[in-house]
Design an enzyme around this catalytic site. Structure first.
Site, short mmCIF file in Angstrom:
data_model
loop_
_atom_site.label_atom_id
_atom_site.label_comp_id
_atom_site.label_asym_id
_atom_site.label_seq_id
_atom_site.Cartn_x
_atom_site.Cartn_y
_atom_site.Cartn_z
N LYS A 42 -23.12 -22.48 23.92
CA LYS A 42 -21.69 -22.25 24.14
C LYS A 42 -21.27 -20.90 23.57
O LYS A 42 -20.55 -20.14 24.21
CB LYS A 42 -20.92 -23.37 23.43
CG LYS A 42 -19.56 -23.63 24.02
CD LYS A 42 -18.75 -24.50 23.10
CE LYS A 42 -18.72 -25.94 23.52
NZ LYS A 42 -17.76 -26.71 22.70
N GLY B 36 -26.38 -28.98 28.20
CA GLY B 36 -25.62 -30.22 28.41
C GLY B 36 -25.82 -30.83 29.79
O GLY B 36 -26.95 -31.07 30.23
N HIS C 123 -15.26 -24.21 34.06
CA HIS C 123 -14.12 -24.62 33.24
C HIS C 123 -13.91 -23.64 32.08
O HIS C 123 -12.80 -23.20 31.81
CB HIS C 123 -14.37 -26.04 32.72
CG HIS C 123 -15.72 -26.24 32.06
ND1 HIS C 123 -16.90 -25.76 32.60
CD2 HIS C 123 -16.08 -26.84 30.89
CE1 HIS C 123 -17.91 -26.07 31.80
NE2 HIS C 123 -17.44 -26.72 30.76
N ASP D 9 -25.26 -29.47 32.64
CA ASP D 9 -25.43 -28.47 33.71
C ASP D 9 -26.45 -28.89 34.77
O ASP D 9 -26.21 -28.66 35.96
CB ASP D 9 -25.82 -27.10 33.12
CG ASP D 9 -24.62 -26.36 32.56
OD1 ASP D 9 -23.48 -26.73 32.90
OD2 ASP D 9 -24.81 -25.42 31.77
N ASP E 105 -12.96 -27.00 23.20
CA ASP E 105 -13.47 -28.36 23.28
C ASP E 105 -13.57 -28.67 24.76
O ASP E 105 -12.67 -28.33 25.55
CB ASP E 105 -12.58 -29.36 22.57
CG ASP E 105 -13.35 -30.65 22.28
OD1 ASP E 105 -14.40 -30.57 21.64
OD2 ASP E 105 -12.91 -31.72 22.73
N SER E 106 -14.68 -29.25 25.16
CA SER E 106 -14.94 -29.37 26.58
C SER E 106 -15.72 -30.65 26.85
O SER E 106 -16.26 -31.25 25.93
CB SER E 106 -15.74 -28.16 27.05
OG SER E 106 -16.81 -27.90 26.14
P1 IMP Z 1 -17.97 -30.01 22.35
O1 IMP Z 1 -16.96 -29.27 23.17
O2 IMP Z 1 -18.76 -29.09 21.48
O3 IMP Z 1 -17.39 -31.18 21.65
O4 IMP Z 1 -19.09 -30.61 23.30
C1 IMP Z 1 -18.87 -30.79 24.61
C2 IMP Z 1 -20.03 -31.49 25.28
O5 IMP Z 1 -19.66 -31.54 26.66
C3 IMP Z 1 -21.34 -30.71 25.22
O6 IMP Z 1 -22.19 -31.19 24.21
C4 IMP Z 1 -21.94 -31.00 26.59
O7 IMP Z 1 -22.60 -32.23 26.57
C5 IMP Z 1 -20.71 -31.12 27.47
N1 IMP Z 1 -20.35 -29.80 28.06
C6 IMP Z 1 -19.27 -29.01 27.77
N2 IMP Z 1 -19.30 -27.89 28.49
C7 IMP Z 1 -20.41 -27.93 29.21
C8 IMP Z 1 -21.01 -27.01 30.12
O8 IMP Z 1 -20.53 -25.90 30.39
N3 IMP Z 1 -22.15 -27.43 30.68
C9 IMP Z 1 -22.72 -28.63 30.41
N4 IMP Z 1 -22.25 -29.51 29.55
C10 IMP Z 1 -21.08 -29.15 28.95
#
Ligand code: IMP
Length: 198
Positions: free
Chosen positions: A14, A155, A182, A157, A71-72
């Site tokens: 990230k 993640g 996103h 992807d 956060d995503s």
């Molecule tokens: P956080 O935002 O660090 O709490 O984690 C978000 C989780 O969502 C990640 O560990 C991934 O599993 C998933 N995620 C968020 N953004 C992406 C992305 O761009 N690609 C793939 N998985 C994502």
């Protein structure tokens, strides 16, 4: 001299994406690795916005610098929006990306393409040294693929096919993902704000 902007994330994939997305902004970008180690921000909120702000506030106060955090997660319609804010821990505490993808594909087993709609959501938060805050949202619609495909990204992807493409984010080059993702959309908007206050 450019002002310091800390990227408040412990996730290396990230952080790499965020560096590329913020590269043109008139800020001196730093990573958490550039500072003394501190305990990780605990994601205690049940919304993307709450957790994004929590992380940006935590690191901004800890190091007394301006900070961005996101956060995503992935929302799957057939699973009533799960895994959502719990995307990182979908298959349990300390699970791997592979565990999460395996659990997701099993949950959607036998569901045809039209029932596999999903979206990635990103909330991008900025917190200034003086506590000023700004939040932007970005999302990308798509489908969950029948199996994991591709080595790029992280993640979910390998299982996410963005609208308008046949390949997963795991198969598409990083710069193509950045253009439609996103995170790309949320930080594109945030960059406009960052340029206006730099
Ligand atoms: P956080 O935002 O660090 O709490 O984690 C978000 C989780 O969502 C990640 O560990 C991934 O599993 C998933 N995620 C968020 N953004 C992406 C992305 O761009 N690609 C793939 N998985 C994502």
């Amino acid at each position: 001299m450019d002002r310091i902007l800390l990227i408040g994330s412990n996730n290396k994939s990230k952080t790499r994406e965020l560096r590329a997305l913020l590269d043109d902004s008139p800020w001196d970008l730093r990573r958490l690795d550039d500072f003394d180690p501190v305990p990780e921000a605990e994601e205690t909120q049940d919304t993307f916005e709450g957790n994004a702000l929590l992380k940006a506030r935590y690191y901004a106060r800890r190091f007394n610098v301006a900070c961005v955090a996101d956060d995503s997660g992935l929302e799957v319609d057939a699973l009533n929006g799960a895994p959502g804010v719990y995307s990182a821990r979908y298959a349990g505490e300390n699970c791997t990306y592979e565990d999460n993808n395996r659990k997701l594909l099993a949950a959607l087993e036998g569901i045809p393409e039209e029932g596999r709609k999903a979206r990635f959501v990103c909330l991008a938060a900025f917190v200034n040294e003086d506590g000023g805050e700004h939040v932007e949202r970005g999302s990308v619609e798509g489908l969950i693929a029948p199996e994991c495909r591709g080595e790029h990204g992280f993640g979910y992807d390998p299982v996410f096919i963005p609208e308008g493409f046949d390949q997963t984010f795991g198969e598409l080059p990083p710069e193509v993902k950045a253009g439609v993702s996103h995170r790309g959309r949320a930080f594109g908007k945030l960059c406009t704000h960052l340029a206006s206050i730099a």
